[in-house]
Design a protein around this motif. Structure first.
Motif, PDB file in Angstrom:
ATOM      1  N   MET A   1       0.925  -1.076  -0.009  1.00 30.13           N
ATOM      2  CA  MET A   1      -0.044   0.157   0.078  1.00 30.13           C
ATOM      3  C   MET A   1       0.938   1.141   0.097  1.00 30.13           C
ATOM      4  N   GLY A   2       0.656   2.192  -0.833  1.00 26.15           N
ATOM      5  CA  GLY A   2       1.365   3.466  -0.992  1.00 26.15           C
ATOM      6  C   GLY A   2       1.013   4.465   0.077  1.00 26.15           C
ATOM      7  N   ARG A   3       1.913   5.322   0.345  1.00 31.31           N
ATOM      8  CA  ARG A   3       1.610   6.450   1.499  1.00 31.31           C
ATOM      9  C   ARG A   3       2.055   7.913   0.750  1.00 31.31           C
ATOM     10  N   THR A   4       1.475   8.954   0.804  1.00 30.27           N
ATOM     11  CA  THR A   4       1.635  10.174   0.567  1.00 30.27           C
ATOM     12  C   THR A   4       1.533  11.022   1.791  1.00 30.27           C
ATOM     13  N   GLU A   5       2.564  11.728   2.075  1.00 28.82           N
ATOM     14  CA  GLU A   5       2.335  12.850   3.227  1.00 28.82           C
ATOM     15  C   GLU A   5       2.293  14.095   2.488  1.00 28.82           C
ATOM     16  N   TYR A   6       1.475  14.761   3.270  1.00 32.13           N
ATOM     17  CA  TYR A   6       1.263  16.198   2.831  1.00 32.13           C
ATOM     18  C   TYR A   6       1.617  16.923   4.078  1.00 32.13           C
ATOM     19  N   TYR A   7       2.083  18.355   3.693  1.00 32.07           N
ATOM     20  CA  TYR A   7       2.090  19.289   4.838  1.00 32.07           C
ATOM     21  C   TYR A   7       1.888  20.836   4.332  1.00 32.07           C
ATOM     22  N   ASP A   8       0.947  21.287   5.079  1.00 35.71           N
ATOM     23  CA  ASP A   8       0.408  22.717   4.604  1.00 35.71           C
ATOM     24  C   ASP A   8       0.312  22.773   3.532  1.00 35.71           C
ATOM     25  N   ASP A   9      -0.262  21.777   2.759  1.00 32.60           N
ATOM     26  CA  ASP A   9      -0.616  21.686   1.158  1.00 32.60           C
ATOM     27  C   ASP A   9      -2.122  21.972   1.153  1.00 32.60           C
ATOM     28  N   PRO A  10      -2.658  23.116   0.365  1.00 34.18           N
ATOM     29  CA  PRO A  10      -3.893  23.427   0.202  1.00 34.18           C
ATOM     30  C   PRO A  10      -4.574  22.204  -0.893  1.00 34.18           C
ATOM     31  N   GLY A  11      -3.573  21.449  -1.369  1.00 35.54           N
ATOM     32  CA  GLY A  11      -4.201  20.169  -2.291  1.00 35.54           C
ATOM     33  C   GLY A  11      -4.449  19.164  -1.755  1.00 35.54           C
ATOM     34  N   ALA A  12      -4.193  19.032  -0.342  1.00 41.30           N
ATOM     35  CA  ALA A  12      -3.906  17.712   0.216  1.00 41.30           C
ATOM     36  C   ALA A  12      -5.480  17.335   0.376  1.00 41.30           C
ATOM     37  N   PRO A  13      -5.718  15.870   0.268  1.00 36.68           N
ATOM     38  CA  PRO A  13      -7.150  15.521   0.595  1.00 36.68           C
ATOM     39  C   PRO A  13      -7.631  15.673   1.923  1.00 36.68           C
ATOM     40  N   GLU A  14      -8.808  15.746   2.159  1.00 35.45           N
ATOM     41  CA  GLU A  14      -9.520  16.005   3.559  1.00 35.45           C
ATOM     42  C   GLU A  14      -9.441  14.817   4.300  1.00 35.45           C
ATOM     43  N   PRO A  15      -8.897  14.739   5.421  1.00 33.84           N
ATOM     44  CA  PRO A  15      -8.764  13.589   6.366  1.00 33.84           C
ATOM     45  C   PRO A  15     -10.259  12.995   6.683  1.00 33.84           C
ATOM     46  N   ASN A  16     -10.247  11.394   6.527  1.00 32.17           N
ATOM     47  CA  ASN A  16     -11.322  10.921   7.018  1.00 32.17           C
ATOM     48  C   ASN A  16     -11.220  10.025   8.098  1.00 32.17           C
TER      49      ASN A  16
ATOM     50  N   ALA B   1      -2.068  10.386   3.275  1.00 33.75           N
ATOM     51  CA  ALA B   1      -2.862   9.530   2.427  1.00 33.75           C
ATOM     52  C   ALA B   1      -2.550   8.339   2.033  1.00 33.75           C
ATOM     53  N   TYR B   2      -3.169   7.236   2.130  1.00 36.70           N
ATOM     54  CA  TYR B   2      -2.784   5.712   1.808  1.00 36.70           C
ATOM     55  C   TYR B   2      -3.592   5.658   0.429  1.00 36.70           C
ATOM     56  N   SER B   3      -3.095   4.487  -0.363  1.00 39.41           N
ATOM     57  CA  SER B   3      -3.695   4.149  -1.739  1.00 39.41           C
ATOM     58  C   SER B   3      -4.893   3.416  -1.324  1.00 39.41           C
ATOM     59  N   ASP B   4      -5.416   2.883  -0.292  1.00 43.92           N
ATOM     60  CA  ASP B   4      -6.403   2.312  -0.208  1.00 43.92           C
ATOM     61  C   ASP B   4      -7.682   3.241   0.295  1.00 43.92           C
ATOM     62  N   GLY B   5      -7.452   4.577   0.195  1.00 42.19           N
ATOM     63  CA  GLY B   5      -8.437   5.615   0.486  1.00 42.19           C
ATOM     64  C   GLY B   5      -8.524   6.328   1.849  1.00 42.19           C
ATOM     65  N   GLU B   6      -7.690   5.752   2.775  1.00 46.34           N
ATOM     66  CA  GLU B   6      -7.785   6.141   4.034  1.00 46.34           C
ATOM     67  C   GLU B   6      -6.913   7.488   4.122  1.00 46.34           C
ATOM     68  N   VAL B   7      -7.197   8.526   4.480  1.00 41.72           N
ATOM     69  CA  VAL B   7      -6.615   9.903   4.567  1.00 41.72           C
ATOM     70  C   VAL B   7      -6.515  10.384   6.295  1.00 41.72           C
TER      71      VAL B   7
END
Length: 156
Positions: free
Chosen positions: A1-16, A90-96
């Motif tokens: 499973m992939g993982r992407t980290e965002y920091y202070d990024d207005p384009g980051a997905p909304e956490p769920n 954000a994870y590739s399985d949809g978890e943010v």
């Protein structure tokens, strides 16, 4: 499973999801710090992960170190709390997730280094080498706070 980290990024997905997590700065007798190269993003990081409902936060740190590195540790102190809402994972399985992480200090009491399915490499790293490793800046922040030998834990 992939993982992407965002920091202070207005384009980051909304956490769920909000995840309570623990990490540990594990040192050896030479003062080197145990790091793992994460399989999901290729970056170096402290061992750690989410807390289970049946355990304490220090217990989660001990379990995660054992699962990810093969080492048995005991908790010796607290580096700080890390709750920055600008950090989204954000994870590739949809978890943010937003992650509430408590970072402890620990020492090895047993076991043996063993790469897990979550990492590709493990090693103890001298503090002088940390700057040359690819690492998310939130990990660098925890390491910096540890190396500063603060009188009180970081609260953030």
């Amino acid at each position: 499973m992939g993982r992407t980290e965002y920091y202070d990024d207005p384009g980051a997905p909304e956490p769920n999801r909000l995840v309570v997590a623990a990490s540990a700065v594990v040192t050896d007798e030479e003062g080197r710090i145990l790091l793992q190269r994460r399989r999901d993003n290729g970056l170096w990081a402290l061992p750690g992960g989410g807390m289970d409902m049946s355990e304490s936060l220090p217990g989660a740190a001990v379990r995660e170190v054992r699962e990810e590195t093969g080492l048995d540790v005991e908790i010796t102190g607290l580096v700080g709390t890390y709750t920055d809402p600008r950090h989204v994972i954000a994870y590739s399985d949809g978890e943010v997730r937003r992650q509430f992480n408590v970072c402890f200090t620990a020492r090895v009491v047993g076991g043996g280094l063993a790469v897990s399915d979550e990492s590709t490499e493990l090693r103890f790293v001298a503090p002088t080498e940390l700057g040359s490793l690819p690492m998310h800046h939130t990990q660098r922040l925890r390491l910096r706070h540890f190396l500063e030998r603060r009188a009180a834990p970081y609260l953030g």
